[in-house]
Design a protein around this motif. Structure first.
Motif, PDB file in Angstrom:
ATOM      1  N   VAL A  42      31.628 -14.092  62.530  1.00  0.00           N
ATOM      2  CA  VAL A  42      31.538 -15.109  61.477  1.00  0.00           C
ATOM      3  C   VAL A  42      30.336 -14.783  60.591  1.00  0.00           C
ATOM      4  O   VAL A  42      29.191 -14.858  61.027  1.00  0.00           O
ATOM      5  N   LYS A  44      27.485 -15.037  57.601  1.00  0.00           N
ATOM      6  CA  LYS A  44      26.799 -13.767  57.744  1.00  0.00           C
ATOM      7  C   LYS A  44      25.966 -13.726  59.025  1.00  0.00           C
ATOM      8  O   LYS A  44      25.603 -12.666  59.506  1.00  0.00           O
ATOM      9  N   VAL A  68      32.799 -18.449  56.541  1.00  0.00           N
ATOM     10  CA  VAL A  68      32.905 -19.884  56.285  1.00  0.00           C
ATOM     11  C   VAL A  68      31.510 -20.390  55.968  1.00  0.00           C
ATOM     12  O   VAL A  68      30.522 -19.730  56.271  1.00  0.00           O
ATOM     13  N   GLU A 100      29.586 -15.753  67.253  1.00  0.00           N
ATOM     14  CA  GLU A 100      28.755 -16.562  66.347  1.00  0.00           C
ATOM     15  C   GLU A 100      27.288 -16.458  66.745  1.00  0.00           C
ATOM     16  O   GLU A 100      26.971 -16.251  67.919  1.00  0.00           O
ATOM     17  N   ILE A 102      25.083 -19.069  66.139  1.00  0.00           N
ATOM     18  CA  ILE A 102      24.609 -20.381  66.606  1.00  0.00           C
ATOM     19  C   ILE A 102      25.681 -21.461  66.489  1.00  0.00           C
ATOM     20  O   ILE A 102      26.461 -21.452  65.539  1.00  0.00           O
ATOM     21  N   VAL A 103      25.718 -22.334  67.467  1.00  0.00           N
ATOM     22  CA  VAL A 103      26.524 -23.550  67.357  1.00  0.00           C
ATOM     23  C   VAL A 103      25.546 -24.711  67.304  1.00  0.00           C
ATOM     24  O   VAL A 103      24.668 -24.851  68.150  1.00  0.00           O
ATOM     25  N   ASP A 104      25.726 -25.525  66.261  1.00  0.00           N
ATOM     26  CA  ASP A 104      24.784 -26.596  65.961  1.00  0.00           C
ATOM     27  C   ASP A 104      25.561 -27.920  66.025  1.00  0.00           C
ATOM     28  O   ASP A 104      25.755 -28.472  67.106  1.00  0.00           O
ATOM     29  N   THR A 105      26.088 -28.380  64.900  1.00  0.00           N
ATOM     30  CA  THR A 105      26.927 -29.586  64.945  1.00  0.00           C
ATOM     31  C   THR A 105      28.262 -29.313  65.627  1.00  0.00           C
ATOM     32  O   THR A 105      28.930 -30.226  66.106  1.00  0.00           O
ATOM     33  N   LEU A 107      30.769 -28.144  63.905  1.00  0.00           N
ATOM     34  CA  LEU A 107      31.804 -28.295  62.871  1.00  0.00           C
ATOM     35  C   LEU A 107      32.412 -26.955  62.466  1.00  0.00           C
ATOM     36  O   LEU A 107      33.618 -26.837  62.284  1.00  0.00           O
ATOM     37  N   THR A 108      31.560 -25.924  62.350  1.00  0.00           N
ATOM     38  CA  THR A 108      32.051 -24.605  61.920  1.00  0.00           C
ATOM     39  C   THR A 108      33.028 -24.047  62.952  1.00  0.00           C
ATOM     40  O   THR A 108      34.141 -23.616  62.614  1.00  0.00           O
ATOM     41  N   ARG A 166      16.745 -12.988  57.948  1.00  0.00           N
ATOM     42  CA  ARG A 166      17.794 -12.517  58.865  1.00  0.00           C
ATOM     43  C   ARG A 166      17.357 -11.250  59.587  1.00  0.00           C
ATOM     44  O   ARG A 166      17.842 -10.933  60.660  1.00  0.00           O
TER      45      ARG A 166
HETATM   46  C1  PRP Z   1      25.409 -21.238  60.300  1.00  0.00           C
HETATM   47  C2  PRP Z   1      25.726 -20.451  61.556  1.00  0.00           C
HETATM   48  C3  PRP Z   1      27.033 -21.040  61.991  1.00  0.00           C
HETATM   49  C4  PRP Z   1      26.937 -22.485  61.540  1.00  0.00           C
HETATM   50  C5  PRP Z   1      26.663 -23.365  62.714  1.00  0.00           C
HETATM   51  O1  PRP Z   1      26.120 -20.656  59.267  1.00  0.00           O
HETATM   52  O2  PRP Z   1      25.833 -19.076  61.298  1.00  0.00           O
HETATM   53  O3  PRP Z   1      28.134 -20.419  61.367  1.00  0.00           O
HETATM   54  O4  PRP Z   1      25.870 -22.549  60.590  1.00  0.00           O
HETATM   55  O5  PRP Z   1      26.487 -24.695  62.341  1.00  0.00           O
HETATM   56  P1  PRP Z   1      27.418 -25.910  62.788  1.00  0.00           P
HETATM   57  O6  PRP Z   1      27.671 -25.786  64.265  1.00  0.00           O
HETATM   58  O7  PRP Z   1      26.572 -27.109  62.436  1.00  0.00           O
HETATM   59  O8  PRP Z   1      28.673 -25.871  61.988  1.00  0.00           O
HETATM   60  P2  PRP Z   1      25.836 -20.867  57.706  1.00  0.00           P
HETATM   61  O9  PRP Z   1      26.886 -21.787  57.169  1.00  0.00           O
HETATM   62  O10 PRP Z   1      24.404 -21.228  57.527  1.00  0.00           O
HETATM   63  O11 PRP Z   1      26.137 -19.454  57.068  1.00  0.00           O
HETATM   64  P3  PRP Z   1      25.493 -18.023  57.403  1.00  0.00           P
HETATM   65  O12 PRP Z   1      26.054 -17.602  58.736  1.00  0.00           O
HETATM   66  O13 PRP Z   1      25.968 -17.161  56.283  1.00  0.00           O
HETATM   67  O14 PRP Z   1      23.985 -18.161  57.434  1.00  0.00           O
END
Ligand code: PRP
Length: 182
Positions: A42, A44, A68, A100, A102-105, A107-108, A166
């Motif tokens: 996913v 970048k 995304v 990926e 990181i998983v945060d919320t 949602l992605t 990065r």
């Molecule tokens: C960051 C990260 C994940 C997402 C996680 O991407 O790389 O894809 O956020 O967050 P979530 O669990 O809250 O959805 P970002 O949209 O910042 O794009 P990037 O990877 O290009 O930095």
């Protein structure tokens, strides 16, 4: 490597990350032996992790990229996930592993999982290096996790703030004055 002046504290060192990537690769080598999965990176954020990880994999695989976005140059998730660039490969009937940073919320990954499952893969698993567990807004089952980390603004090893940092080989906590001043 010297600590970047915008970094308050190093959360995970280059060595800790290296060891963890090795551990995850060993699990994958066991689980994907004799399979030929498509590894979906996913963009970048995951590219640094992907590059280190695949060089430790001992099974054949294909890599592909999807893009995304849920963060619009902010430190908080907007809650809106958009597909910016789709895969090149068909994943119908294939074993798929999403990689990926990181998983945060959540949602992605929840969006991606829903989206990719409509294409009828044979299997779909998720591998993340970092898990900000306490920030979850949507449940998502993650099959391979590197580290659970606190809710701090982390950058490095693929993670950015406004597209910067990065390249840092470690994961560090950004100084609050950096994201307040911009
Ligand atoms: C960051 C990260 C994940 C997402 C996680 O991407 O790389 O894809 O956020 O967050 P979530 O669990 O809250 O959805 P970002 O949209 O910042 O794009 P990037 O990877 O290009 O930095």
């Amino acid at each position: 490597m010297k600590k970047h002046p915008d970094i308050e504290e190093i959360l995970l060192t280059e060595n800790q990350i290296k060891r963890k990537v090795g551990e995850i690769a060993r699990q994958l080598n066991r689980d994907y032996k004799n399979k030929k999965p498509i590894i979906v990176s996913v963009l970048k954020g995951s590219v640094v992790f992907l590059c280190d990880l695949i060089r430790k994999l001992e099974f054949d695989h294909i890599i592909d990229f999807i893009s995304v976005s849920s963060y619009a140059n902010a430190t908080e998730s907007s809650g809106v996930v958009r597909l910016l660039m789709d895969l090149r490969e068909s994943i119908v009937g294939r074993d798929v592993l999403i990689v990926e940073d990181i998983v945060d919320t959540g949602l992605t990954l929840a969006y991606l999982k829903r989206n990719l499952l409509t294409r009828k893969p044979k299997s779909l698993k998720i591998c993340v290096l970092l898990d900000k567990k306490e920030c979850r807004k949507q449940f998502i089952k993650v099959d391979y996790v590197g580290f659970t980390i606190p809710n701090k603004f982390c950058v490095g090893y693929g993670l950015d703030y406004r597209q910067l940092y990065r390249n840092l080989p470690y994961i560090g906590i950004l100084k609050p004055q950096v994201y307040r001043r911009k």
